[in-house]
Design an enzyme around this catalytic site. Structure first.
Site, PDB file in Angstrom:
ATOM      1  N   ASN A  48       0.813  -1.215   0.000  1.00 22.28           N
ATOM      2  CA  ASN A  48       0.000   0.000   0.000  1.00 22.28           C
ATOM      3  C   ASN A  48       0.850   1.270   0.000  1.00 22.28           C
ATOM      4  O   ASN A  48       0.360   2.352   0.311  1.00 22.28           O
ATOM      5  CB  ASN A  48      -0.926   0.022   1.220  1.00 22.28           C
ATOM      6  CG  ASN A  48      -1.938  -1.100   1.200  1.00 22.28           C
ATOM      7  OD1 ASN A  48      -2.487  -1.430   0.151  1.00 22.28           O
ATOM      8  ND2 ASN A  48      -2.183  -1.704   2.355  1.00 22.28           N
ATOM      9  N   HIS A 134     -14.188  -1.235   6.392  1.00 22.53           N
ATOM     10  CA  HIS A 134     -13.091  -2.050   6.913  1.00 22.53           C
ATOM     11  C   HIS A 134     -13.497  -2.832   8.162  1.00 22.53           C
ATOM     12  O   HIS A 134     -14.376  -2.421   8.918  1.00 22.53           O
ATOM     13  CB  HIS A 134     -11.907  -1.132   7.246  1.00 22.53           C
ATOM     14  CG  HIS A 134     -10.647  -1.854   7.572  1.00 22.53           C
ATOM     15  ND1 HIS A 134     -10.267  -2.122   8.866  1.00 22.53           N
ATOM     16  CD2 HIS A 134      -9.684  -2.376   6.774  1.00 22.53           C
ATOM     17  CE1 HIS A 134      -9.109  -2.763   8.856  1.00 22.53           C
ATOM     18  NE2 HIS A 134      -8.729  -2.935   7.596  1.00 22.53           N
ATOM     19  N   GLU A 175     -15.707   4.792   4.075  1.00 18.93           N
ATOM     20  CA  GLU A 175     -14.315   4.996   3.691  1.00 18.93           C
ATOM     21  C   GLU A 175     -14.261   5.931   2.493  1.00 18.93           C
ATOM     22  O   GLU A 175     -15.233   6.054   1.745  1.00 18.93           O
ATOM     23  CB  GLU A 175     -13.657   3.658   3.350  1.00 18.93           C
ATOM     24  CG  GLU A 175     -13.604   2.700   4.528  1.00 18.93           C
ATOM     25  CD  GLU A 175     -12.802   1.451   4.226  1.00 18.93           C
ATOM     26  OE1 GLU A 175     -11.629   1.592   3.784  1.00 18.93           O
ATOM     27  OE2 GLU A 175     -13.324   0.338   4.417  1.00 18.93           O
ATOM     28  N   SER A 179     -10.610  -0.606   0.090  1.00 19.00           N
ATOM     29  CA  SER A 179      -9.311  -1.245  -0.097  1.00 19.00           C
ATOM     30  C   SER A 179      -9.335  -2.481  -0.980  1.00 19.00           C
ATOM     31  O   SER A 179      -8.313  -2.842  -1.558  1.00 19.00           O
ATOM     32  CB  SER A 179      -8.715  -1.621   1.267  1.00 19.00           C
ATOM     33  OG  SER A 179      -9.558  -2.545   1.942  1.00 19.00           O
ATOM     34  N   ASP A 203     -13.079   7.371   6.920  1.00 17.16           N
ATOM     35  CA  ASP A 203     -11.761   6.767   7.049  1.00 17.16           C
ATOM     36  C   ASP A 203     -11.105   6.852   5.672  1.00 17.16           C
ATOM     37  O   ASP A 203     -11.494   6.145   4.747  1.00 17.16           O
ATOM     38  CB  ASP A 203     -11.910   5.310   7.497  1.00 17.16           C
ATOM     39  CG  ASP A 203     -10.580   4.550   7.487  1.00 17.16           C
ATOM     40  OD1 ASP A 203      -9.539   5.168   7.212  1.00 17.16           O
ATOM     41  OD2 ASP A 203     -10.601   3.329   7.744  1.00 17.16           O
ATOM     42  N   HIS A 206      -6.882   4.991   2.345  1.00 12.83           N
ATOM     43  CA  HIS A 206      -6.342   4.724   1.009  1.00 12.83           C
ATOM     44  C   HIS A 206      -6.493   5.910   0.059  1.00 12.83           C
ATOM     45  O   HIS A 206      -6.150   5.792  -1.119  1.00 12.83           O
ATOM     46  CB  HIS A 206      -7.017   3.485   0.417  1.00 12.83           C
ATOM     47  CG  HIS A 206      -6.751   2.241   1.199  1.00 12.83           C
ATOM     48  ND1 HIS A 206      -5.660   1.427   0.966  1.00 12.83           N
ATOM     49  CD2 HIS A 206      -7.432   1.672   2.224  1.00 12.83           C
ATOM     50  CE1 HIS A 206      -5.683   0.413   1.818  1.00 12.83           C
ATOM     51  NE2 HIS A 206      -6.751   0.538   2.585  1.00 12.83           N
ATOM     52  N   LYS A 235      -0.100   3.819   4.608  1.00 17.01           N
ATOM     53  CA  LYS A 235      -0.222   3.678   3.160  1.00 17.01           C
ATOM     54  C   LYS A 235       0.652   4.727   2.469  1.00 17.01           C
ATOM     55  O   LYS A 235       1.852   4.566   2.387  1.00 17.01           O
ATOM     56  CB  LYS A 235      -1.690   3.795   2.731  1.00 17.01           C
ATOM     57  CG  LYS A 235      -2.505   2.526   2.961  1.00 17.01           C
ATOM     58  CD  LYS A 235      -2.839   2.265   4.399  1.00 17.01           C
ATOM     59  CE  LYS A 235      -3.688   1.037   4.595  1.00 17.01           C
ATOM     60  NZ  LYS A 235      -3.954   0.786   6.031  1.00 17.01           N
TER      61      LYS A 235
END
Length: 384
Positions: A48, A134, A175, A179, A203, A206, A235
Site C-alpha cells: 500500500n 473495513h 471509507e 481497499s 476513514d 487509502h 499507506k
C-alpha cells in the site's frame, strides 16, 4: 484446557479444508518496488506504499534524524509523559493541511477507528455504515453499545432511506477509498444526505496522499468536510500510525475517553518527526502523484482486454478470478515469473469473488506493469 485446544484445532482444520489458510512469509526487505525473498527480487504489487515513501532515502534520513533528536521510544502513554512537542507539531501540521481544529494520534488505523467509535457511541445511538467498510469499523460497530445498521455499498438512496427513519443520534461512517475494490465513496452525495440529519465520519486510509490538491485526500477532492476524518499513515505516508481529526472539543473528548489512546504507549517521537517530514513530502512532491496517474493509464492500456479486469481511478486494481483455489494458483505461478501478488479470498471478500489485488506505487515502472500483464494473459490462456 482441552476445550481451548479442541476449539483451536477444529478452527485451523476447517480453515485449511476450505483452502483459506494464510501463512506469514518473512521477506528480506522491500525497496523501490522490489521485494526480496530467499535471495530473489520480485516486482512487488501487493503493498500500500502508493507514493513510494516507505523506501525513500529522504524519509529514512528524517526518521534517523528523529532518533538522534528524540531517542527510540516515547516511554509512556500520552496522558503521562509520552506526548511531546513533535507530536503536537505533527497534529498542528495535519490540521492546517486538512482544515481541522485538532486531532488525536493513534498507533494504527485499526485502533483509531475502534477507539473513536467505542468512545463516541452509547446505547441510545445509531451507527450507519457502508456494507464494505473495513473490519476495524465493522467490529467496532458490532461490539459497541449502539445499534448498527448498514447501507448497501455506495448506495446513497439506501442511506437516505435509513436516515429518514427517525434514527436516534445517527453517526454515518464510510471509507474514502475501499481497499478491496479500489472504488471511491460518493462523498458529495453522502455529505448532502447527512446534512442536518447525522454526524459523519470518513476513514481515508487509502485516499490521503493520493487524491486531491497537494494530496489532501478523498474529501478534499470531493470538496467536503466530514465531522471526523481518520488519516492513516501506513499507506501513502510510508510509515504507520493514524490521526483522528475533528473539532477541538471532540478531540479533547477522545483524548480523555478513548481507551486505545489513554492506555497505550504513545507513538515514538522519532516516528512523529518522520511523519511530519512525510506530510511535507506528500504536499510538495506532486511528481509522485503524476507518476501514479501515468502508471494507471499504462495499467488500463495493458489489462483492459483481459477477463477479470476492473476499472478504477485509484492505485488499487482488483483483478477478479472467482474461485479461491484459482486465485492462489495464479498468484503462485506469477511469483514463479518474478511478480509478487496476493490472492485475496473469503472472508475478506465474498464467496466467489476471490481476486488478485494489484496495487501500483510510484516506484513501479511502465515495464513492470506491462510485464505483469503479459505474464497474466499467458497464464489465463493456459487455463491456470
Amino acid at each position: 484446557m482441552p476445550a481451548f485446544s479442541h476449539r483451536i484445532s477444529q478452527a485451523l482444520t476447517q480453515r485449511d479444508e476450505q483452502g483459506l489458510t494464510r501463512k506469514l512469509l518473512a521477506h528480506q526487505g522491500v525497496h523501490q518496488g522490489k521485494l526480496l525473498h530467499h535471495g530473489q527480487a520480485y516486482v512487488h504489487f501487493s503493498g500500500n506504499d502508493y507514493l513510494g515513501l516507505a523506501s525513500s532515502a529522504e524519509l529514512v534520513q528524517a526518521w534517523q534524524q528523529g532518533l538522534t533528536l528524540w531517542g527510540a521510544g516515547s516511554g509512556a502513554s500520552p496522558m503521562v509523559t509520552g506526548f511531546s512537542s513533535i507530536h503536537q507539531e505533527l497534529i498542528r501540521e495535519l490540521c492546517d493541511w486538512l482544515g481541522y481544529e485538532d486531532g488525536v494520534l493513534f498507533n494504527s488505523g485499526f485502533s483509531a477507528n475502534q477507539a473513536t467509535l467505542f468512545a463516541l457511541l452509547e446505547a441510545t445511538d445509531t451507527l450507519v455504515q457502508d456494507k464494505l467498510n473495513h473490519a476495524s469499523l465493522m467490529e467496532a460497530g458490532m461490539l459497541s453499545q449502539a445499534t448498527m445498521k448498514r447501507f448497501k455499498h455506495n448506495d446513497v438512496a439506501h442511506l437516505d432511506r435509513l436516515l429518514s427513519d427517525n434514527l436516534c443520534n445517527p453517526l454515518v461512517v464510510t471509507e474514502g477509498v475501499f481497499s478491496m475494490d479500489g472504488d471511491k465513496a460518493p462523498l458529495q452525495s453522502i455529505a448532502t444526505v447527512c446534512q442536518n440529519k447525522a454526524w459523519w465520519m470518513v476513514d481515508d486510509a487509502h485516499g490521503i496522499g493520493v487524491h486531491g490538491d497537494m494530496g489532501a485526500g478523498s474529501c478534499a477532492l470531493a470538496g467536503v468536510k466530514p465531522d471526523i476524518l481518520v488519516v492513516t499513515f501506513g499507506k501513502a505516508f510510508g510509515l504507520s500510525g493514524a490521526a483522528v481529526l475533528t473539532r477541538r472539543d471532540v478531540a479533547d473528548y477522545l483524548a480523555q475517553f478513548a481507551r486505545h489512546h489513554v492506555y497505550s504507549t504513545a507513538m515514538p517521537p522519532a516516528q512523529a518527526h518522520a511523519l511530519l517530514h512525510a506530510t511535507h513530502m506528500i504536499q510538495t512532491q506532486q511528481w509522485r502523484r503524476d507518476r501514479l496517474a501515468t502508471l494507471q493509464q499504462v495499467y488500463h492500456d495493458t489489462f483492459h482486454r483481459l477477463p477479470g479486469y476492473v476499472a478504477t481511478d485509484t492505485p488499487i486494481k482488483p483483478f477478479l478470478i472467482g474461485e479461491s483455489e484459482c486465485a492462489l494458483r495464479l498468484a503462485t505461478r506469477l511469483r514463479e515469473r518474478g511478480y509478487w501478488l496476493t490472492a485475496i479470498r473469503p472472508p475478506t471478500v465474498p464467496q466467489g469473488m476471490a481476486r488478485l489485488r494489484i496495487t501500483l506505487t510510484a516506484d513501479h515502472s511502465p515495464q513492470d506493469i506491462v510485464g505483469l500483464g503479459r505474464a497474466l494473459e499467458q497464464l489465463l490462456e493456459e487455463g491456470v
